[in-house]
Write an enzyme that holds these catalytic residues in place. Structure first.
Site, PDB file in Angstrom:
ATOM      1  N   LYS A  71       0.874  -1.170   0.000  1.00 22.63           N
ATOM      2  CA  LYS A  71       0.000   0.000   0.000  1.00 22.63           C
ATOM      3  C   LYS A  71       0.913   1.223   0.000  1.00 22.63           C
ATOM      4  O   LYS A  71       1.351   1.689   1.041  1.00 22.63           O
ATOM      5  CB  LYS A  71      -0.877  -0.011   1.255  1.00 22.63           C
ATOM      6  CG  LYS A  71      -2.192   0.724   1.122  1.00 22.63           C
ATOM      7  CD  LYS A  71      -2.094   2.194   0.773  1.00 22.63           C
ATOM      8  CE  LYS A  71      -1.794   3.112   1.918  1.00 22.63           C
ATOM      9  NZ  LYS A  71      -1.557   4.513   1.495  1.00 22.63           N
ATOM     10  N   GLU A 114       9.065   1.539  10.976  1.00 17.95           N
ATOM     11  CA  GLU A 114      10.150   2.514  10.754  1.00 17.95           C
ATOM     12  C   GLU A 114       9.512   3.886  10.808  1.00 17.95           C
ATOM     13  O   GLU A 114       8.803   4.278   9.887  1.00 17.95           O
ATOM     14  CB  GLU A 114      10.802   2.297   9.385  1.00 17.95           C
ATOM     15  CG  GLU A 114      11.396   0.919   9.174  1.00 17.95           C
ATOM     16  CD  GLU A 114      12.643   0.671   9.995  1.00 17.95           C
ATOM     17  OE1 GLU A 114      13.095   1.576  10.729  1.00 17.95           O
ATOM     18  OE2 GLU A 114      13.165  -0.449   9.915  1.00 17.95           O
TER      19      GLU A 114
HETATM   20  P1  NAD Z   1       2.065   8.755   7.285  1.00 19.27           P
HETATM   21  O1  NAD Z   1       2.304   8.021   8.538  1.00 19.27           O
HETATM   22  O2  NAD Z   1       1.004   9.766   7.238  1.00 19.27           O
HETATM   23  O3  NAD Z   1       1.729   7.733   6.111  1.00 19.27           O
HETATM   24  C1  NAD Z   1       2.543   6.629   5.805  1.00 19.27           C
HETATM   25  C2  NAD Z   1       1.718   5.591   5.079  1.00 19.27           C
HETATM   26  O4  NAD Z   1       0.722   5.088   5.975  1.00 19.27           O
HETATM   27  C3  NAD Z   1       0.956   6.126   3.868  1.00 19.27           C
HETATM   28  O5  NAD Z   1       0.916   5.140   2.866  1.00 19.27           O
HETATM   29  C4  NAD Z   1      -0.438   6.366   4.434  1.00 19.27           C
HETATM   30  O6  NAD Z   1      -1.448   6.333   3.445  1.00 19.27           O
HETATM   31  C5  NAD Z   1      -0.563   5.199   5.401  1.00 19.27           C
HETATM   32  N1  NAD Z   1      -1.547   5.378   6.470  1.00 19.27           N
HETATM   33  C6  NAD Z   1      -2.028   6.541   6.977  1.00 19.27           C
HETATM   34  N2  NAD Z   1      -2.946   6.279   7.940  1.00 19.27           N
HETATM   35  C7  NAD Z   1      -3.022   4.935   8.052  1.00 19.27           C
HETATM   36  C8  NAD Z   1      -3.779   4.050   8.880  1.00 19.27           C
HETATM   37  N3  NAD Z   1      -4.637   4.504   9.786  1.00 19.27           N
HETATM   38  N4  NAD Z   1      -3.611   2.716   8.734  1.00 19.27           N
HETATM   39  C9  NAD Z   1      -2.736   2.229   7.842  1.00 19.27           C
HETATM   40  N5  NAD Z   1      -2.004   3.013   7.015  1.00 19.27           N
HETATM   41  C10 NAD Z   1      -2.133   4.352   7.130  1.00 19.27           C
HETATM   42  O7  NAD Z   1       3.471   9.354   6.891  1.00 19.27           O
HETATM   43  P2  NAD Z   1       3.837  10.228   5.619  1.00 19.27           P
HETATM   44  O8  NAD Z   1       3.338  11.607   5.871  1.00 19.27           O
HETATM   45  O9  NAD Z   1       3.442   9.554   4.367  1.00 19.27           O
HETATM   46  O10 NAD Z   1       5.432  10.184   5.693  1.00 19.27           O
HETATM   47  C11 NAD Z   1       6.180  10.996   6.541  1.00 19.27           C
HETATM   48  C12 NAD Z   1       6.552  10.279   7.820  1.00 19.27           C
HETATM   49  O11 NAD Z   1       7.231   9.066   7.533  1.00 19.27           O
HETATM   50  C13 NAD Z   1       7.500  11.063   8.686  1.00 19.27           C
HETATM   51  O12 NAD Z   1       7.035  11.096  10.009  1.00 19.27           O
HETATM   52  C14 NAD Z   1       8.806  10.306   8.628  1.00 19.27           C
HETATM   53  O13 NAD Z   1       9.627  10.400   9.730  1.00 19.27           O
HETATM   54  C15 NAD Z   1       8.359   8.930   8.389  1.00 19.27           C
HETATM   55  N6  NAD Z   1       9.431   8.175   7.711  1.00 19.27           N
HETATM   56  C16 NAD Z   1      10.135   7.229   8.401  1.00 19.27           C
HETATM   57  C17 NAD Z   1      11.154   6.541   7.786  1.00 19.27           C
HETATM   58  C18 NAD Z   1      11.948   5.488   8.515  1.00 19.27           C
HETATM   59  O14 NAD Z   1      12.510   4.644   7.865  1.00 19.27           O
HETATM   60  N7  NAD Z   1      12.001   5.493   9.814  1.00 19.27           N
HETATM   61  C19 NAD Z   1      11.471   6.801   6.475  1.00 19.27           C
HETATM   62  C20 NAD Z   1      10.744   7.772   5.798  1.00 19.27           C
HETATM   63  C21 NAD Z   1       9.705   8.441   6.434  1.00 19.27           C
END
Ligand code: NAD
Length: 473
Positions: A169, A244
Site C-alpha cells: 500500500k 520505521e
Molecule cells: P504517514 O504516517 O502519514 O503515512 C505513511 C503511510 O501510511 C501512507 O501510505 C499512508 O497512506 C498510510 N496510512 C495513513 N494512515 C493509516 C492508517 N490509519 N492505517 C494504515 N495506514 C495508514 O506518513 P507520511 O506523511 O506519508 O510520511 C512521513 C513520515 O514518515 C515522517 O514522520 C517520517 O519520519 C516517516 N518516515 C520514516 C522513515 C523510517 O525509515 N524510519 C522513512 C521515511 C519516512
C-alpha cells in the site's frame, strides 16, 4: 495529464472497486499533473486473497529460485531508471542529483536482498533440535511518499527473499512512481499473487491491511502517530510488526571537529532529501566554546545552498511534497521564532524571488534549547536547530533527551573519541564522520522511532519465524 486508473492484483492491472479520484501535483509548480483512482477496502481484501493463494507454492520455492526472481526484479526496475527518475522529479520535486540516486536505489535494494539471501542459511542446529527459519505468510507493506519507489522495492525485496507474498500500500501522493515501479515488477514475470500493489488512502486500504486476519506480517514506514495506530490494530491478530517511524537525529559536533568538513557534512545531514528525511540530522549539538565560530561557518555555508527548481543541477533543497507539508514547515518556523530561538539563516516564506511552488528557505536556528518545539518535534523540512552544550556528558544527555532514536551523527577529529560518544547514544544507527549508507547493516529505531530492523540479515529475519523440529538429528 497522467491518468492512473488501475491497481495491481493477482498478476494483472485491474480497475479498483474504489471510485475516489485523487489529484497528483507537481510541487515545484503547484500544477495538477495527474489523477489517480484510489483503491478501496474491497480491493485490499482481493489483494490479500491473491497473496494468500500464492503463498503455499511460493514459500516452498528454493533459495536459488528466489534469488533468480530478485535479480529479474532488479533488472526490470533498473531498466526503467530514466522513467522513474522523471516521475520522482515531477511528482515529488526531488532535486535531480537526489532523484537520480533515488531511482537507482529502488533497483539496488532488490540486488542487495539477493546478496543477503545468497549468504543466508535457513536451517541451523540448536542443541538436539533442527531450527528452520520459516516465512511468516502474507505481508502487508505500507510506505510513505518521501522515498516511495525505494520503500516499495526494499520491503518487497525482503518479503520475497524470505518467501512471503505481499500486498503493498504505497502513498497515494506517489502514484506516478508507483505505476512505473509496478509495470517494471510485472515485467519480471513472477507468479500471480506473489505481490499486489494497491494505492489507496491510509484510513481505508492501509487500515484494512493492518486489520486483515489473513495478513501475518506488517512492515510500515511512516509517521510515529500512524505507526502506533497500526500497532494497536495489529495486536488484535498478533501480527508481527516492523515499524520505521520518525526521528529527531542529533549531530554531535565534538570540540576537536574540523569545521572545514564538519559544517558541510552537518548541513548535508540536515538538509538531505530537502529535509524530508526521517534520518535527517536536525539537532546540531555544538560546544559553547566554539559556538560563534560554528554559527559564522553555517551562515556562510547556507548562503551557498541553492533552494529552488529541482531541475536546476545546482539545487540541493527542492520543494516540500505538498501544500500541507509546506504549511506544516512554516508553522514550525513560526513556532521557533515565537519560542525565542534566533533565526541564523533562512526564515519564513519562500526563498527570495520564488513566487510559486512549495519551496521553503533552508533555515537554521540558534539559541535553541532542547525543550523547544523545534527541538522536540519532527519537522520533516529543511529546518535545523543549533543547541549549545558544555561538555561531552552534556552533549550526550541532550542527544538522548528525545522520544526518538533513529539515527545520530558524531563529528570529530578522533575516531576513538567519536566511537566512545557513539556508544552512549540511543539510536539504531550512528554515523561517524560520514553520510554513507551501508545496505548490509540493520536500519531502524530505538524508542519511538520504531520496532524492528530493515536491510541485511536482520531485515530478512523480520519476515521469518524460527521453527524447531526435535528428534530428527
Ligand atoms: P504517514 O504516517 O502519514 O503515512 C505513511 C503511510 O501510511 C501512507 O501510505 C499512508 O497512506 C498510510 N496510512 C495513513 N494512515 C493509516 C492508517 N490509519 N492505517 C494504515 N495506514 C495508514 O506518513 P507520511 O506523511 O506519508 O510520511 C512521513 C513520515 O514518515 C515522517 O514522520 C517520517 O519520519 C516517516 N518516515 C520514516 C522513515 C523510517 O525509515 N524510519 C522513512 C521515511 C519516512
Amino acid at each position: 495529464m497522467h491518468i492512473i486508473d488501475t491497481v495491481y492484483i493477482d498478476g494483472a492491472f485491474v480497475t479498483p472497486h474504489g471510485d475516489e479520484w485523487f489529484d497528483l501535483f507537481n510541487p515545484a509548480t503547484e500544477a495538477v499533473i495527474g489523477r489517480v483512482r484510489l483503491a478501496g477496502a474491497d480491493d485490499a481484501n482481493a489483494a490479500v486473497a491473491a497473496a494468500a493463494r500464492a503463498f503455499p507454492a511460493f514459500s516452498r520455492l528454493g533459495k536459488r529460485a528466489r534469488i533468480d526472481m530478485l535479480m529479474r526484479l532488479h533488472d526490470a526496475v533498473a531498466a526503467r531508471e530514466d522513467a522513474l527518475f522523471e516521475a520522482i522529479v515531477e511528482e515529488y520535486g526531488a532535486p535531480v542529483s537526489r532523484g537520480r540516486w533515488m531511482a537507482q536505489h529502488a533497483a539496488s535494494v532488490l540486488r542487495d536482498a539477493a546478496n543477503v539471501l545468497e549468504g543466508y542459511a535457513f536451517t541451523r542446529r540448536a542443541g538436539t533440535a533442527e531450527v528452520t527459519m520459516q516465512p511468516l505468510g502474507v505481508a502487508g507493506l505500507i510506505t510513505p511518499w518521501n522515498s516511495n519507489a525505494g520503500f516499495i522495492c526494499g520491503k518487497l525485496a525482503a518479503a520475497i527473499a524470505a518467501g512471503c507474498t505481499a500486498v503493498v500500500k504505497p502513498s497515494e501522493m506517489s502514484a506516478l512512481q508507483t505505476r512505473i515501479v509496478t509495470e517494471a515488477l510485472h515485467e519480471a514475470g513472477l507468479p500471480p499473487g506473489v505481490f499486489n500493489i494497491v494505492t489507496g488512502r491510509g484510513e481505508t486500504v492501509g487500515a484494512r491491511i493492518a486489520a486483515h486476519p489473513g495478513v501475518a506480517k506488517l512492515s510500515f514506514t511512516g509517521s510515529t502517530a500512524v505507526g502506533k495506530t497500526i500497532l494497536r490494530t495489529a495486536a488484535e491478530t498478533l501480527k508481527r510488526v516492523t515499524l520505521e517511524l520518525g526521528g529527531k537525529s542529533p549531530v554531535v559536533v565534538l570540540d576537536d571537529a574540523n569545521f572545514d568538513t564538519a559544517v558541510p557534512l552537518a548541513l548535508q545531514a540536515g538538509f538531505m532529501n530537502s529535509g524530508q528525511a526521517c534520518i535527517a540530522g536536525t539537532r546540531l549539538l555544538v560546544p559553547h566554546a566554539r559556538l560563534a565560530e560554528f554559527e559564522a561557518r553555517v551562515v556562510e555555508a547556507v548562503a551557498q545552498i541553492h533552494a529552488g527548481d529541482p531541475r536546476d543541477a545546482r539545487t540541493s533543497v527542492g520543494p516540500m511534497v505538498s501544500r500541507k507539508q509546506w504549511e506544516r514547515v512554516q508553522g514550525y518556523i513560526r513556532a521557533g521564532i515565537d519560542e525565542g530561538a534566533r533565526v541564523l539563516a533562512g526564515g519564513l516564506h519562500r526563498p527570495e524571488g520564488v513566487e510559486k511552488g512549495w519551496f521553503v528557505r533552508p533555515t537554521v536556528f540558534s539559541d535553541v534549547t532542547n525543550d523547544m518545539t523545534i527541538a522536540r518535534e519532527e519537522i520533516f523540512g529543511p529546518v535545523l536547530s543549533i543547541i549549545a552544550y558544555r561538555d561531552t556528558d552534556h552533549a550526550v544527555e541532550i542527544a538522548n533527551d528525545t522520544h526518538y532514536g533513529l539515527q545520530a551523527y558524531v563529528l570529530s577529529a578522533s575516531t576513538d573519541r567519536a566511537r566512545e560518544v557513539a556508544a552512549r547514544i540511543e539510536a539504531g544507527r550512528v554515523l561517524v564522520n560520514t553520510l554513507a549508507h551501508e545496505p548490509a547493516a540493520p536500519f531502524g529505531g530505538f524508542k519511538q522511532s520504531g520496532i524492528g530492523r530493515e536491510y541485511g540479515r536482520f531485515g530478512l529475519e523480520a519476515f521469518l519465524e524460527p521453527k524447531s523440529t526435535l528428534g530428527v538429528l
